[in-house]
Write a protein that holds these residues in place. Structure first.
Motif, PDB file in Angstrom:
ATOM      1  N   ALA A 121      -0.382 -39.421  13.235  1.00 22.96           N
ATOM      2  CA  ALA A 121       0.323 -39.301  12.135  1.00 22.96           C
ATOM      3  C   ALA A 121       0.835 -40.761  11.893  1.00 22.96           C
ATOM      4  O   ALA A 121       0.858 -41.077  10.622  1.00 22.96           O
ATOM      5  CB  ALA A 121       1.590 -38.414  12.270  1.00 22.96           C
ATOM      6  N   GLU A 122       1.552 -41.340  12.665  1.00 18.65           N
ATOM      7  CA  GLU A 122       2.062 -42.648  12.598  1.00 18.65           C
ATOM      8  C   GLU A 122       1.173 -43.601  12.130  1.00 18.65           C
ATOM      9  O   GLU A 122       1.630 -44.628  11.358  1.00 18.65           O
ATOM     10  CB  GLU A 122       3.062 -43.071  13.653  1.00 18.65           C
ATOM     11  CG  GLU A 122       4.330 -42.176  13.784  1.00 18.65           C
ATOM     12  CD  GLU A 122       5.386 -42.475  12.478  1.00 18.65           C
ATOM     13  OE1 GLU A 122       5.307 -43.328  11.810  1.00 18.65           O
ATOM     14  OE2 GLU A 122       5.841 -41.380  12.254  1.00 18.65           O
ATOM     15  N   ALA A 123       0.024 -43.738  12.981  1.00 18.40           N
ATOM     16  CA  ALA A 123      -1.094 -44.711  12.667  1.00 18.40           C
ATOM     17  C   ALA A 123      -1.553 -44.500  11.040  1.00 18.40           C
ATOM     18  O   ALA A 123      -1.869 -45.559  10.553  1.00 18.40           O
ATOM     19  CB  ALA A 123      -2.067 -44.584  13.717  1.00 18.40           C
ATOM     20  N   LEU A 126       1.036 -45.690   8.662  1.00 14.83           N
ATOM     21  CA  LEU A 126       1.150 -47.176   8.757  1.00 14.83           C
ATOM     22  C   LEU A 126       0.158 -47.863   8.326  1.00 14.83           C
ATOM     23  O   LEU A 126       0.080 -48.847   7.441  1.00 14.83           O
ATOM     24  CB  LEU A 126       1.752 -47.652  10.083  1.00 14.83           C
ATOM     25  CG  LEU A 126       2.977 -47.508  10.399  1.00 14.83           C
ATOM     26  CD1 LEU A 126       3.322 -47.673  12.186  1.00 14.83           C
ATOM     27  CD2 LEU A 126       4.011 -47.922   9.578  1.00 14.83           C
ATOM     28  N   LEU A 127      -1.115 -47.376   8.851  1.00 16.90           N
ATOM     29  CA  LEU A 127      -2.350 -48.290   8.535  1.00 16.90           C
ATOM     30  C   LEU A 127      -3.329 -47.496   7.691  1.00 16.90           C
ATOM     31  O   LEU A 127      -4.374 -47.942   7.621  1.00 16.90           O
ATOM     32  CB  LEU A 127      -2.952 -48.577   9.825  1.00 16.90           C
ATOM     33  CG  LEU A 127      -2.043 -49.322  10.970  1.00 16.90           C
ATOM     34  CD1 LEU A 127      -2.730 -49.656  12.362  1.00 16.90           C
ATOM     35  CD2 LEU A 127      -1.773 -50.791  10.397  1.00 16.90           C
ATOM     36  N   GLY A 128      -3.080 -46.207   7.155  1.00 21.71           N
ATOM     37  CA  GLY A 128      -4.025 -45.683   6.143  1.00 21.71           C
ATOM     38  C   GLY A 128      -5.058 -44.896   6.711  1.00 21.71           C
ATOM     39  O   GLY A 128      -6.036 -44.422   6.024  1.00 21.71           O
ATOM     40  N   GLY A 129      -5.007 -44.325   7.924  1.00 20.56           N
ATOM     41  CA  GLY A 129      -6.130 -43.396   8.606  1.00 20.56           C
ATOM     42  C   GLY A 129      -5.973 -43.286   9.950  1.00 20.56           C
ATOM     43  O   GLY A 129      -5.046 -43.980  10.722  1.00 20.56           O
ATOM     44  N   ALA A 130      -6.655 -42.152  10.415  1.00 16.93           N
ATOM     45  CA  ALA A 130      -6.726 -41.936  12.085  1.00 16.93           C
ATOM     46  C   ALA A 130      -7.148 -43.150  12.615  1.00 16.93           C
ATOM     47  O   ALA A 130      -7.939 -43.607  12.381  1.00 16.93           O
ATOM     48  CB  ALA A 130      -7.176 -40.450  12.137  1.00 16.93           C
ATOM     49  N   ARG A 131      -6.707 -43.139  13.893  1.00 16.77           N
ATOM     50  CA  ARG A 131      -7.249 -44.167  14.850  1.00 16.77           C
ATOM     51  C   ARG A 131      -7.435 -43.776  15.869  1.00 16.77           C
ATOM     52  O   ARG A 131      -7.030 -42.893  16.545  1.00 16.77           O
ATOM     53  CB  ARG A 131      -5.919 -45.348  14.999  1.00 16.77           C
ATOM     54  CG  ARG A 131      -5.421 -45.810  13.736  1.00 16.77           C
ATOM     55  CD  ARG A 131      -6.450 -46.683  13.164  1.00 16.77           C
ATOM     56  NE  ARG A 131      -5.973 -46.976  11.647  1.00 16.77           N
ATOM     57  CZ  ARG A 131      -6.709 -46.674  10.640  1.00 16.77           C
ATOM     58  NH1 ARG A 131      -7.603 -46.226  10.623  1.00 16.77           N
ATOM     59  NH2 ARG A 131      -6.131 -46.981   9.337  1.00 16.77           N
TER      60      ARG A 131
END
Length: 144
Positions: A121-123, A126-131
């Protein structure tokens, strides 16, 4: 002797004397947390580039991506000229530093979150998508 207490006016008095606080303290806390996370990542990226013997890579990243004045952002060609590099080298340095920066942010985010769901959720926020979990590891091969 009984003293009558007027709770309604006492609460109004307390409210009137409270310092004014922005409506959403949680948003302010989150913004500061993000700022601290990004500052950590920038410092780690600079240290990483220095340790690799490539401080010019961080310089390209800083001059292009860390500028506060959007109106004055240089072109790749201008950066290349100022730093005595080729435009393709500027492009390559930016790509490598951005990849490394992202890895640092994700690695630190992994350390700071308590579950995979929270990390995802935080990724995404912050970065615009699942990591994926593999992308959270730093890899010195990302810096050419």
């Amino acid at each position: 002797m009984l003293v009558p207490l007027d709770f309604a006016s006492a609460e109004d008095d307390v409210r009137a004397r409270e310092p004014s606080v922005p409506a959403d303290v949680d948003d302010l806390f989150y913004q500061e947390w993000v700022r601290a996370l990004m500052a950590y990542a920038v410092a780690a990226l600079k240290a990483h580039a220095g340790a690799m013997g490539k401080p010019e890579m961080f310089e390209v990243f800083a001059r292009y991506d860390l500028r506060e004045d959007e109106a004055g952002q240089p072109t790749y060609a201008e950066l290349a000229r100022v730093l005595n590099l080729t435009p393709s080298t500027v492009t390559n340095h930016l790509a490598a530093m951005r990849r490394q920066f992202r890895g640092i942010v994700l690695e630190r985010l992994r350390e700071l979150t308590s579950s995979d769901d929270e990390f995802e959720a935080e990724a995404a926020r912050l970065l615009g998508g699942a990591r994926d979990r593999k992308s959270t590891r730093l890899n010195s091969s990302h810096v050419a």
